[in-house]
Write a protein that holds these residues in place. Sequence first.
Motif, PDB file in Angstrom:
ATOM      1  N   ALA A 148      -8.580  14.027  17.526  1.00  7.03           N
ATOM      2  CA  ALA A 148      -8.579  13.088  18.646  1.00  7.03           C
ATOM      3  C   ALA A 148      -7.159  12.845  19.155  1.00  7.03           C
ATOM      4  CB  ALA A 148      -9.229  11.776  18.229  1.00  7.03           C
ATOM      5  N   ILE A 153      -5.050  13.902  22.849  1.00 11.81           N
ATOM      6  CA  ILE A 153      -4.209  13.016  23.671  1.00 11.81           C
ATOM      7  C   ILE A 153      -2.864  13.679  23.965  1.00 11.81           C
ATOM      8  CG2 ILE A 153      -2.939  10.829  23.708  1.00 11.81           C
ATOM      9  CD1 ILE A 153      -5.157   9.602  22.018  1.00 11.81           C
ATOM     10  N   PHE A 203      -5.686   4.314  21.532  1.00 10.86           N
ATOM     11  CA  PHE A 203      -6.687   4.995  20.700  1.00 10.86           C
ATOM     12  C   PHE A 203      -7.750   3.958  20.356  1.00 10.86           C
ATOM     13  CE2 PHE A 203      -8.741   7.212  17.348  1.00 10.86           C
ATOM     14  CZ  PHE A 203      -8.306   8.531  17.327  1.00 10.86           C
ATOM     15  N   VAL A 244      -8.861   7.339  23.321  1.00 15.78           N
ATOM     16  CA  VAL A 244      -9.937   8.115  22.704  1.00 15.78           C
ATOM     17  C   VAL A 244     -11.063   7.166  22.326  1.00 15.78           C
ATOM     18  CG1 VAL A 244     -10.618   9.352  20.618  1.00 15.78           C
ATOM     19  CG2 VAL A 244      -8.584  10.025  21.836  1.00 15.78           C
ATOM     20  N   GLU A 274     -14.384  11.275  22.429  1.00 16.36           N
ATOM     21  CA  GLU A 274     -14.098  11.670  23.810  1.00 16.36           C
ATOM     22  C   GLU A 274     -12.748  11.112  24.239  1.00 16.36           C
ATOM     23  OE1 GLU A 274     -15.920  11.200  28.363  1.00 16.36           O
ATOM     24  OE2 GLU A 274     -16.814  10.102  26.681  1.00 16.36           O
ATOM     25  N   PHE A 275     -11.846  11.993  24.638  1.00 16.48           N
ATOM     26  CA  PHE A 275     -10.588  11.527  25.225  1.00 16.48           C
ATOM     27  C   PHE A 275     -10.830  11.188  26.689  1.00 16.48           C
ATOM     28  CE2 PHE A 275      -6.783  12.786  27.769  1.00 16.48           C
ATOM     29  CZ  PHE A 275      -6.062  11.624  27.510  1.00 16.48           C
TER      30      PHE A 275
END
Length: 466
Positions: free
Chosen positions: A93, A97, A204, A220, A253-254
């Motif tokens: 994740a 990014i 995040f 994320v 999911e970013f």
Amino acid sequence: MRQKIKETNNDLYIFNTYGGFEAEQEYNECEYSIFHLPLASDIDGMVMISNNMDSISRLTPIIETCRERKIPCISVEMDIPGVHFIGTDNYSAMEAIVEHLVTVHGCRTFNYVGGPSDHIENCQRKQAFCDVLSKHGIVVEEARIRDYDFSRNAGKQAFLDFDQAGMALPDAVVCANDNMAIGYMDMMESRGLCVPKDTIVTGFDNLFESKCHDPGIASVGRSKENLGEISIEQILGMIDGKDYPRCVFAPFEFQADESCGCSACVEKNIIIKRKMSSTFYQNQQIRWRMNLIQKRLLACQTVMELNKTIYEQMQDTDIRKFAILLNEDEYLQYFTPEAEKKKRVDFFSEKMRVLFQAQSGRGVISSGRLETVQLIPQNFCTSESDVFIFMPLHLNGIKYVYCVLGDQIDYIENENLFYWISMMNLVVDNVRQNISIRLLNNKLSRMYMQDAMPGQHLFLHPLRRG
């Protein structure tokens, strides 16, 4: 979780706390004591959402007990050696990014604002951050990597520390969670700086607040629904003797957003902000009602008066099942040195006093005992699937034990549960003080001194609460 539990006709007991990285140690000690409660009962399986604990050491005795009793155990979002793990792939994740920042936005200088240095999630995210930079030939500067905790204040402090070193505005600031990103951006705004014009900031977790922030924060998103569904599905399977891989990752999911210079989420964020505004006003009404309830409960002098008033005030809420259970010896012996020594001990006596219980207009029971192994009053259970929330009761380091709410998961999600339990801590302690003072006054009324010279008796004055 709730949906999956109801589909399979099982019961879900949630042991909820508000301890964490920002709380004082004494407060955390009292909050986390609730985790010893399920081990006093005959539970079939345990799912631990463990990534927000201030220290993994708090889980060690629980994990060891589960192993000894062969109770299936799953850790969610914290990969603990030897324990089944279901969670987000923190490395992948964070990798997504940083790859986005390098390849889409052309960033070459980075700051990393991390959580606790020994926290496994922070370690995984930081490693991914460093690896992506190295992959693209970008020098990893140790001076631009700092660890704090996961709070907003930590994000603010990070800005001040980097600013003092002349490093506050690189191409991008990568934060290990949304709270720190919000704190960093708030401090920038206070200095007249702008995101993403002056620097890009990412978070995040994809918290609700991060989408409502101006600008919206690139982050994320953890798939909480998938995590819950997989956790319940696997713990039920493990109870039935099924085997699963030790580590299972849920999808993530970013979501690029305004804070990194992308505008694809602007319209979506407007919808989220409207929803949050609606939720805010609903919560304001609920909390206004709780303030009125608290005022009435604090006027209670006795347990019977408290029970009657709680029951009456519950009719103005959507709470239908509620119980308060106490270790009576601890509750009434606060003023003795022995109680002061015992107050921080994590234990649950074999029997608890039911101080209060009520459900759906069926009346109030203000006395009686409960075998701790039962956890809840027996008439709370139904033939269908039940969901109960357990919360510790304590104030100023004194543990009164716990209370139970029936199927109020919405109160966890909208954070009204915190206000409810804070209110109950105050009113239960208020009645305890009134009882203690009456007991002391009864003793004082039987005590007197005789003045040797005039031969008069001097009576001690009764105590009153200040």
